[in-house]
Design a protein around this motif. Structure first.
Motif, PDB file in Angstrom:
ATOM      1  N   ILE A 190       0.907  -1.374  -0.117  1.00  0.00           N
ATOM      2  CA  ILE A 190       0.033  -0.111   0.071  1.00  0.00           C
ATOM      3  C   ILE A 190       0.924   1.327   0.413  1.00  0.00           C
ATOM      4  O   ILE A 190       0.760   2.225  -0.892  1.00  0.00           O
ATOM      5  CB  ILE A 190      -0.966  -0.059   1.229  1.00  0.00           C
ATOM      6  N   PRO A 191       1.801   1.533   0.772  1.00  0.00           N
ATOM      7  CA  PRO A 191       2.675   2.601   1.093  1.00  0.00           C
ATOM      8  C   PRO A 191       3.604   2.686  -0.342  1.00  0.00           C
ATOM      9  O   PRO A 191       3.966   3.669  -0.903  1.00  0.00           O
ATOM     10  CB  PRO A 191       3.367   2.603   2.050  1.00  0.00           C
ATOM     11  N   SER A 245       1.608   4.062  -3.105  1.00  0.00           N
ATOM     12  CA  SER A 245       0.994   5.199  -2.976  1.00  0.00           C
ATOM     13  C   SER A 245       2.080   6.375  -3.391  1.00  0.00           C
ATOM     14  O   SER A 245       1.770   7.493  -3.654  1.00  0.00           O
ATOM     15  CB  SER A 245       0.825   5.720  -1.422  1.00  0.00           C
ATOM     16  N   SER A 263      -2.176   4.744   3.757  1.00  0.00           N
ATOM     17  CA  SER A 263      -0.613   4.697   4.227  1.00  0.00           C
ATOM     18  C   SER A 263      -0.529   5.536   5.334  1.00  0.00           C
ATOM     19  O   SER A 263      -0.040   5.001   6.466  1.00  0.00           O
ATOM     20  CB  SER A 263       0.391   5.184   3.105  1.00  0.00           C
TER      21      SER A 263
END
Length: 268
Positions: free
Chosen positions: A32-33, A36, A243
């Motif tokens: 996810i991060p 991002s 995030s």
């Protein structure tokens, strides 16, 4: 032959199991991060570039800030109420002889094992029958059911490890029950109370199922994120927001766990 008993000896299979468990549980979350910061609206490899554009765009999203404020309000109220009820329950369970105590504890902890969708549907039907409009108040009620068992589970070890003779000494010196709790019991269990507040707030802040059934016209942050997933162009901003939530949630939970363990370890 080793001088260490089998209990103190390093357990290699358990260490391997712990490593595999952490990889399976947390590696998917790390994507996810990673995505991002991807310079593309599509979450896929290879990454096309690195950008902070999606984080910058979050500052101009007024609906997101309104949803964030709704989650903060609900989480704050839920954490305070659930902790107060948790203190009362934990003290009653550990200090008094109650008929059916084990059944009572099981009843309090029941929301941990019952699917949230069951409580969500039940509360939705109840609110509809009573004519109560869905709002942040109904979301708060649903989150309270979810968070109360966690508050009790966090506070029980603090009260069980508390020496009752200190309360008895305070009573022998003439203090009544309220001042004994305020001056003796409260300082001893305060780390557990702070841990319960932080943990309850985090659980309420991230909770989705109850909010899905009980939200009215004011969405909480998880509901806002779910609504944005229908628009592919908004997905990178959702990843950026997720995030930030992950980072704050991990930090708060670690602080809550650290405070909850203070004074419980005899080596400290």
């Amino acid at each position: 032959m080793s001088d260490l008993s089998y209990i103190k000896r390093p357990n290699r299979p358990l260490q391997v199991y712990a490593v595999i468990f952490l990889i399976v549980l947390y590696v998917p979350i790390l994507f996810i991060p990673l995505f991002s910061f991807n310079d593309s609206v599509y979450a896929k490899f290879p990454l096309t570039g690195v950008t902070t554009q999606w984080y910058v765009e979050l500052w101009s999203r007024e609906p997101m800030w309104a949803a964030l404020w709704n989650s903060v309000k609900v989480g704050g109220v839920v954490s305070i109420i659930s902790t107060i009820l948790g203190v009362v329950a934990a003290r009653g369970i550990t200090r008094y002889r109650l008929p059916g105590k084990n059944a009572l504890v099981t009843f309090i902890m029941m929301p941990l094992v019952i699917p949230g969708i069951i409580f969500g549907v039940a509360l939705l039907v109840l609110m509809s029958r009573m004519g109560v409009p869905l709002s942040l108040y109904t979301v708060t009620l649903g989150h309270l059911i979810v968070c109360l068992p966690f508050a009790v589970a966090t506070l029980l070890p603090r009260f069980e490890g508390f020496d009752k003779s200190m309360e008895e000494a305070s009573a022998d010196l003439g203090e009544n029950g309220w001042w004994t709790f305020w001056r003796v019991t409260m300082p001893m269990v305060f780390p557990g109370i702070v841990a319960s507040l932080l943990l309850s707030f985090t659980i309420s802040f991230d909770e989705f199922i109850m909010a899905f059934f009980l939200t009215g016209t004011d969405p909480t942050l998880p509901m806002y994120i779910w609504g944005q997933l229908r628009f592919p162009q908004q997905f990178p901003s959702v990843l950026a927001l997720s995030s930030l939530i992950l980072f704050v949630s991990f930090f708060v939970v670690f602080v809550a766990q650290y405070l909850g363990r203070q004074g419980l370890d005899p080596d400290q």
